[in-house]
Write a protein that holds these residues in place. Structure first.
Motif, short mmCIF file in Angstrom:
data_model
loop_
_atom_site.label_atom_id
_atom_site.label_comp_id
_atom_site.label_asym_id
_atom_site.label_seq_id
_atom_site.Cartn_x
_atom_site.Cartn_y
_atom_site.Cartn_z
N GLY A 138 0.84 -1.19 0.00
CA GLY A 138 0.00 0.00 0.00
C GLY A 138 0.87 1.23 0.00
N ASP A 141 1.33 7.04 -0.08
CA ASP A 141 0.44 8.02 0.53
C ASP A 141 -0.72 7.32 1.21
OD1 ASP A 141 1.98 10.16 -0.52
OD2 ASP A 141 1.03 9.84 -2.48
N ASP A 143 -3.99 5.67 1.83
CA ASP A 143 -4.89 5.11 0.83
C ASP A 143 -6.02 4.30 1.45
OD1 ASP A 143 -3.44 3.00 1.79
OD2 ASP A 143 -2.51 2.46 -0.11
N ARG A 145 -5.83 1.65 3.15
CA ARG A 145 -5.51 0.23 3.30
C ARG A 145 -4.68 0.00 4.58
NH1 ARG A 145 -2.84 -1.99 -1.95
NH2 ARG A 145 -3.25 -3.93 -0.83
#
Length: 265
Positions: A138, A141, A143, A145
């Motif tokens: 992931g 940045d 995200d 997740r």
């Protein structure tokens, strides 16, 4: 006068009793049974130049343990499958009787003719000398997740108990865009890259403790070690060809558990 005689007799009797009760101490001092030169270390390989190695300390009266790089064996004899070609040095630490000592022995491995534990291939790839590169699952940045996050402390069972999704929500680590490389090219080599361009790297080594499911990084930091610990010891939650999940039961930075999720580059 009679009283004085009684007192003198009593005192004399007391002295005799105390002398009789004095313990007999047989002082024994530890002595060396040999010197370091007299300690014989023997290394044998099941095939010539092969990677199944048996280390044995054969001198009577000596006790200690082996450090064979992949772990420690609290015995005088240990057999293992070694994953690294080339010349490797193994260390025996023991006692001569009154003092401790260390002694080493070198072993040359020319062929990996015995298969390694699957964890090794999952971590470094089937071409162990070329190695394998891992990145976060992931980012870099936020995200949404779960790839670098706070979790409950205490046990790997808590690794997926999300407390704060730091990387996914707001605050990725400083090397979120970086990568890490593992290989067995003459040694257990580890390289940390701070960013994808590989402009900044840090080299070290690693130990994969298969029996205890630990990954130990030395001389460089793990990817995401903003939440890591100084000793570089991480518990393996899962390790497959496609994903590696590591965990700290008590992050020195946050005082909580912390979970790291990686995938191959």
């Amino acid at each position: 006068m009679k009283i004085n005689k009684i007192i003198n007799l009593f005192m004399a009797s007391l002295v005799l009793i105390l002398v009789a009760c004095e313990p007999n101490v047989d002082e024994q001092h530890l002595k060396n049974t040999t010197d370091v030169a007299g300690v014989e270390l023997v290394a044998t390989q099941s095939t010539e130049g092969g990677n199944e190695i048996t280390l044995n300390m054969v001198t009577p009266g000596i006790t200690g343990y082996w450090d064979y790089g992949l772990g420690k064996a609290l015995t005088n004899k240990v057999t293992f499958i070694y994953p690294i070609p080339g010349t490797s040095t193994f260390t025996y630490t023991g006692t001569l009787g009154s003092e401790f000592f260390t002694k080493t022995i070198d072993v040359q491995v020319d062929q990996l003719d015995h298969s390694l534990d699957q964890d090794w291939y999952d971590l470094v790839g089937t071409d162990t000398a070329a190695g394998k590169t891992w990145v976060f699952d992931g980012g870099p940045d936020p995200d949404g997740r779960q790839w670098w996050f706070m979790s409950a402390p205490g046990s790997t069972d808590n690794a997926w108990s999300l407390w704060w999704n730091a990387g996914g929500d707001c605050c990725p680590p400083s090397d979120a865009a970086g990568k890490m490389h593992f290989d067995l090219d003459g040694a257990a080599n580890y390289t940390h890259y701070a960013d994808a361009s590989s402009s900044t790297s840090e080299s070290g080594s690693f130990v994969l403790d298969v029996d205890n499911q630990k990954l130990i990084i030395s001389g460089a930091k793990l990817l995401g070690a903003d939440a890591g610990n100084a000793d570089g010891v991480y518990s393996i939650v899962s390790l497959t060809e496609d994903k590696m999940v590591l965990y700290l039961s008590n992050s020195e930075t946050y005082g909580t558990g912390w979970t790291f999720v990686f995938v191959p580059e």
